[in-house]
Design an enzyme around this catalytic site. Structure first.
Site, PDB file in Angstrom:
ATOM      1  N   LYS A 194       0.846  -1.199   0.000  1.00 22.56           N
ATOM      2  CA  LYS A 194       0.000   0.000   0.000  1.00 22.56           C
ATOM      3  C   LYS A 194       0.880   1.247   0.000  1.00 22.56           C
ATOM      4  O   LYS A 194       1.627   1.493   0.942  1.00 22.56           O
ATOM      5  CB  LYS A 194      -0.896   0.027   1.247  1.00 22.56           C
ATOM      6  CG  LYS A 194      -1.963   1.131   1.129  1.00 22.56           C
ATOM      7  CD  LYS A 194      -2.668   1.405   2.441  1.00 22.56           C
ATOM      8  CE  LYS A 194      -2.031   2.519   3.216  1.00 22.56           C
ATOM      9  NZ  LYS A 194      -2.041   3.835   2.563  1.00 22.56           N
ATOM     10  N   GLY A 247       7.123   5.289   7.827  1.00 19.90           N
ATOM     11  CA  GLY A 247       6.157   6.364   8.069  1.00 19.90           C
ATOM     12  C   GLY A 247       6.413   7.007   9.416  1.00 19.90           C
ATOM     13  O   GLY A 247       7.526   6.945   9.951  1.00 19.90           O
ATOM     14  N   THR A 249       6.306   7.968  13.488  1.00 17.25           N
ATOM     15  CA  THR A 249       6.590   7.185  14.700  1.00 17.25           C
ATOM     16  C   THR A 249       5.304   6.728  15.386  1.00 17.25           C
ATOM     17  O   THR A 249       5.212   5.577  15.840  1.00 17.25           O
ATOM     18  CB  THR A 249       7.479   8.019  15.646  1.00 17.25           C
ATOM     19  OG1 THR A 249       8.751   8.151  15.006  1.00 17.25           O
ATOM     20  CG2 THR A 249       7.667   7.359  16.994  1.00 17.25           C
ATOM     21  N   ALA A 250       4.289   7.590  15.437  1.00 13.77           N
ATOM     22  CA  ALA A 250       3.043   7.209  16.112  1.00 13.77           C
ATOM     23  C   ALA A 250       2.379   6.053  15.356  1.00 13.77           C
ATOM     24  O   ALA A 250       1.901   5.089  15.975  1.00 13.77           O
ATOM     25  CB  ALA A 250       2.100   8.403  16.186  1.00 13.77           C
ATOM     26  N   THR A 251       2.390   6.108  14.031  1.00 15.35           N
ATOM     27  CA  THR A 251       1.805   5.013  13.247  1.00 15.35           C
ATOM     28  C   THR A 251       2.603   3.734  13.467  1.00 15.35           C
ATOM     29  O   THR A 251       2.032   2.643  13.616  1.00 15.35           O
ATOM     30  CB  THR A 251       1.790   5.355  11.731  1.00 15.35           C
ATOM     31  OG1 THR A 251       1.366   6.698  11.563  1.00 15.35           O
ATOM     32  CG2 THR A 251       0.891   4.433  10.962  1.00 15.35           C
ATOM     33  N   GLU A 269      10.621   1.834   9.826  1.00 13.02           N
ATOM     34  CA  GLU A 269      11.492   2.985   9.518  1.00 13.02           C
ATOM     35  C   GLU A 269      10.674   4.228   9.809  1.00 13.02           C
ATOM     36  O   GLU A 269       9.727   4.540   9.083  1.00 13.02           O
ATOM     37  CB  GLU A 269      11.907   2.954   8.039  1.00 13.02           C
ATOM     38  CG  GLU A 269      12.651   1.694   7.610  1.00 13.02           C
ATOM     39  CD  GLU A 269      14.074   1.623   8.148  1.00 13.02           C
ATOM     40  OE1 GLU A 269      14.585   2.638   8.657  1.00 13.02           O
ATOM     41  OE2 GLU A 269      14.664   0.541   8.086  1.00 13.02           O
ATOM     42  N   CYS A 303      13.145  12.132   5.544  1.00 12.91           N
ATOM     43  CA  CYS A 303      13.395  11.731   6.937  1.00 12.91           C
ATOM     44  C   CYS A 303      14.841  11.968   7.339  1.00 12.91           C
ATOM     45  O   CYS A 303      15.152  12.069   8.516  1.00 12.91           O
ATOM     46  CB  CYS A 303      13.032  10.263   7.113  1.00 12.91           C
ATOM     47  SG  CYS A 303      13.857   9.216   5.901  1.00 12.91           S
ATOM     48  N   GLU A 404       9.382  16.390  15.397  1.00 11.12           N
ATOM     49  CA  GLU A 404       9.592  16.341  13.952  1.00 11.12           C
ATOM     50  C   GLU A 404       8.621  17.279  13.229  1.00 11.12           C
ATOM     51  O   GLU A 404       7.406  17.172  13.404  1.00 11.12           O
ATOM     52  CB  GLU A 404       9.396  14.902  13.445  1.00 11.12           C
ATOM     53  CG  GLU A 404       9.770  14.752  11.988  1.00 11.12           C
ATOM     54  CD  GLU A 404       9.483  13.365  11.428  1.00 11.12           C
ATOM     55  OE1 GLU A 404       8.404  12.820  11.692  1.00 11.12           O
ATOM     56  OE2 GLU A 404      10.347  12.843  10.693  1.00 11.12           O
TER      57      GLU A 404
HETATM   58  P1  NAD Z   1       2.131   8.039   8.168  1.00  9.10           P
HETATM   59  O1  NAD Z   1       2.623   7.236   9.327  1.00  9.10           O
HETATM   60  O2  NAD Z   1       0.977   8.924   8.368  1.00  9.10           O
HETATM   61  O3  NAD Z   1       1.743   7.076   6.951  1.00  9.10           O
HETATM   62  C1  NAD Z   1       2.663   6.171   6.377  1.00  9.10           C
HETATM   63  C2  NAD Z   1       1.886   5.046   5.723  1.00  9.10           C
HETATM   64  O4  NAD Z   1       1.216   4.308   6.732  1.00  9.10           O
HETATM   65  C3  NAD Z   1       0.799   5.520   4.756  1.00  9.10           C
HETATM   66  O5  NAD Z   1       0.725   4.644   3.672  1.00  9.10           O
HETATM   67  C4  NAD Z   1      -0.451   5.435   5.604  1.00  9.10           C
HETATM   68  O6  NAD Z   1      -1.621   5.276   4.860  1.00  9.10           O
HETATM   69  C5  NAD Z   1      -0.156   4.202   6.425  1.00  9.10           C
HETATM   70  N1  NAD Z   1      -0.903   4.091   7.686  1.00  9.10           N
HETATM   71  C6  NAD Z   1      -1.396   5.078   8.461  1.00  9.10           C
HETATM   72  N2  NAD Z   1      -2.068   4.569   9.517  1.00  9.10           N
HETATM   73  C7  NAD Z   1      -1.974   3.220   9.413  1.00  9.10           C
HETATM   74  C8  NAD Z   1      -2.456   2.138  10.191  1.00  9.10           C
HETATM   75  N3  NAD Z   1      -3.208   2.320  11.288  1.00  9.10           N
HETATM   76  N4  NAD Z   1      -2.168   0.873   9.799  1.00  9.10           N
HETATM   77  C9  NAD Z   1      -1.424   0.659   8.703  1.00  9.10           C
HETATM   78  N5  NAD Z   1      -0.961   1.643   7.899  1.00  9.10           N
HETATM   79  C10 NAD Z   1      -1.222   2.913   8.256  1.00  9.10           C
HETATM   80  O7  NAD Z   1       3.402   8.827   7.648  1.00  9.10           O
HETATM   81  P2  NAD Z   1       3.452   9.892   6.462  1.00  9.10           P
HETATM   82  O8  NAD Z   1       2.849  11.162   6.953  1.00  9.10           O
HETATM   83  O9  NAD Z   1       2.949   9.271   5.221  1.00  9.10           O
HETATM   84  O10 NAD Z   1       5.034  10.058   6.271  1.00  9.10           O
HETATM   85  C11 NAD Z   1       5.820  10.944   6.989  1.00  9.10           C
HETATM   86  C12 NAD Z   1       6.575  10.240   8.076  1.00  9.10           C
HETATM   87  O11 NAD Z   1       7.363   9.190   7.526  1.00  9.10           O
HETATM   88  C13 NAD Z   1       7.555  11.148   8.792  1.00  9.10           C
HETATM   89  O12 NAD Z   1       7.469  10.918  10.174  1.00  9.10           O
HETATM   90  C14 NAD Z   1       8.910  10.690   8.263  1.00  9.10           C
HETATM   91  O13 NAD Z   1       9.994  10.931   9.129  1.00  9.10           O
HETATM   92  C15 NAD Z   1       8.672   9.241   8.080  1.00  9.10           C
HETATM   93  N6  NAD Z   1       9.639   8.675   7.140  1.00  9.10           N
HETATM   94  C16 NAD Z   1      10.614   7.851   7.639  1.00  9.10           C
HETATM   95  C17 NAD Z   1      11.573   7.324   6.781  1.00  9.10           C
HETATM   96  C18 NAD Z   1      12.651   6.402   7.294  1.00  9.10           C
HETATM   97  O14 NAD Z   1      13.283   5.739   6.480  1.00  9.10           O
HETATM   98  N7  NAD Z   1      12.897   6.305   8.589  1.00  9.10           N
HETATM   99  C19 NAD Z   1      11.537   7.640   5.418  1.00  9.10           C
HETATM  100  C20 NAD Z   1      10.535   8.490   4.964  1.00  9.10           C
HETATM  101  C21 NAD Z   1       9.581   9.005   5.830  1.00  9.10           C
END
Ligand code: NAD
Length: 500
Positions: A194, A247, A249-251, A269, A303, A404
């Protein structure tokens, strides 16, 4: 959080007659499918704030169908020779390269990133992911250990897991999506994936490419939708045995909680708040140029961006003046223009969140040195543009330095001693990456050893080699991706001990 308005398309897509609306579909068992419940989400173009597409908000039933397709494909795909898997991955890579312009335009339109960046970094790296893992799988050797004196030999099989889930964010859409999918399928797994609901476009295009490359149907299934519906259904699925997630940290914490009782393998990640530590003995011009890039590349929505800049006090004044001058020269513009340095932020709600953080910083006695203004582009008045913003802070424990922001906002502050900056660098809940600028070898070694992060760059930033482990510590994640680490994640080790 992005809050899309739901479109009820029971009235069917021709309701959009006259508008060029992109109708994104799920890719299940090699076919493009509408969602079973016919529920759709709007897809916005950040450059002008308009809806330009719709995508499925897939339900549990769509995820189940994707799972069934993946499960059916698994027996054959997992037994397909490594040479054949490798050949198909490399073909996918070549087809992405052949479609570079199309992918780059889609990525830029969907995400707001400058087209130049999409063309030179994001899309080529997505192609590299397939090429790299297509080659890496041919070198992924099993281990064997002769147990001397016990007349036994141990050998360790690396077996594919089965059906795995890959969930990715919006900031580097195709690059991070393929960073997971490529090693997963290279290792013989079948995938339910997804992409972010905010940037689904290039994942949609990838389906076509995979079919054209000859990837057997069901090996990769792409379901679109909200995290709380589609993403949650993937994580909750009892037979999807591993989840690779990138994505927030909270997710990530939520996913860990849902997955733990089912003993799923997890790679997380997550977010970052990366320090950029500048010592007076560095190569100043190189540092200055790279620091502008590491602060504002992709509108600061990477990130790995260095969002906390610590500068040795003896060069602080000079750096402050030069840095602000350079940042002011960055061109905020339409993402489709080659001359644009800073495109649009990904969504309206994200822009509002970033502005809110700038206000918090001001309330906490931060001084805005430049930026902090929304930018209105002629003919694109509703786009999500923001000037790159530099804030001078007087203490490192203010919220703008601890939380962040994930936008074009950095803080700067001086330091006097190595120990002082080391302590500040580590005094956050995150630990993804850090950058150090110095020519002192002892300092390099000491700082690199003691900074709490999974990735350290010395005198450079975001220089990536796909063979290296990638990931963070603390609230930045669990596990490593990249190179053989990714292939290890996507396989189960099984040891066989044979007594002779
Ligand atoms: P997000 O956590 O809101 O969403 C990430 C993904 O998870 C999306 O596809 C979303 O639809 C899905 N998701 C959300 N809730 C879910 C749930 N309950 N169950 C399963 N999937 C769920 O993050 P975002 O806003 O899309 O991305 C930004 C974040 O990603 C920032 O915190 C950034 O630091 C982080 N990030 C980390 C890295 C890394 O390699 N460490 C790389 C890129 C981005």
């Amino acid at each position: 959080m992005w809050n899309p308005s739901k479109l009820n398309l029971n009235k069917k897509i021709p309701a959009f007659a006259g508008m060029t609306i992109m109708n994104i579909k799920n890719y299940i068992n090699g076919q493009f499918e509408n969602p079973i419940n016919n529920e759709w989400l709007d897809n916005y173009c950040p450059a002008n704030g308009e809806v330009y597409g719709i995508l499925p908000n897939s339900s549990k039933d769509d995820v189940e169908n994707a799972y069934i397709a993946a499960q059916s494909a698994f027996p054959i795909w997992s037994q397909t020779t490594i040479e054949e898997r490798s050949r198909i991955l490399i073909k996918i890579s070549e087809l992405i390269e052949a479609n570079l312009q199309r992918f780059a335009e889609a990525e830029s339109k969907d995400n707001g990133k400058p087209i130049g960046l999409a063309k030179s970094v994001d899309i080529p790296r997505a192609a590299s992911n397939f090429r790299f893992f297509g080659n890496a799988i041919t070198q992924f050797a099993s281990e064997s250990h002769e147990s001397i004196g016990q007349q036994a030999i141990n050998y360790t099989l690396r077996q594919p897991i089965g059906v795995v889930g890959c969930i990715s964010p919006w900031n580097l859409p195709l690059y991070l999506f393929t960073w997971k999918i490529a090693p997963a399928i290279a290792a013989g797994n079948c995938v339910v994936a997804k992409p972010s609901e905010v940037t689904p476009m290039t994942a949609y295009l990838l389906g076509e490419i995979c079919t054209e490359a000859g990837l057997p149907k069901g090996v990769l299934n792409i379901v679109h939708g909200l995290g709380t519906t589609t993403g949650q259904a993937i994580v909750e699925h009892p037979d999807i045995k591993a989840i690779s997630f990138t994505g927030g940290t909270a997710t990530g914490a939520h996913i860990a909680k849902v997955a733990a009782p089912m003993f799923k393998k997890l790679s997380l990640e997550l977010g970052g708040k990366n320090p950029n530590i500048i010592f007076a003995d560095c190569d100043y011009q190189d540092m200055l140029k790279t620091t502008v890039r590491s602060s504002f590349s992709n509108q600061g929505q990477i990130c790995l961006c260095g969002s906390r800049i610590f500068v040795e006090a003896t060069i602080y004044k000079r750096f402050k003046k030069d840095f602000v001058q350079k940042v002011k020269q960055l061109k905020v513009g339409h993402p489709s223009e080659e001359s644009t340095d800073i495109g649009a932020l990904v969504s309206k709600s994200h822009l509002e969140k970033v502005l809110q953080y700038i206000n918090i910083a001001k309330q906490e006695n931060g001084t805005v040195l430049c930026g902090d203004n929304k930018v209105t582009l002629k003919d694109y008045e509703n786009g999500y543009y923001l000037e790159p913003t530099v804030i001078e802070v007087i203490t490192d424990d203010c919220r703008i330095n601890q939380e962040e922001v994930f936008g074009p906002v950095v803080t700067i502050m001086p330091f006097n001693y190595d120990d002082e900056v080391l302590q500040m660098a580590n005094k956050v809940k995150y630990g993804l990456s850090a950058t150090i600028w110095t020519n002192d070898l002892k300092r390099t070694m000491r700082m690199s050893n003691q900074i709490q992060a999974g990735i350290i760059w010395v005198n450079t930033w975001m220089l990536r080699d796909l063979r290296t482990p990638f990931g963070g510590v603390k609230a930045s994640g669990v596990g490593r991706e990249g190179g053989f680490e990714a292939l290890r994640f996507f396989t189960e080790a099984k040891n066989v001990c044979v007594k002779y």
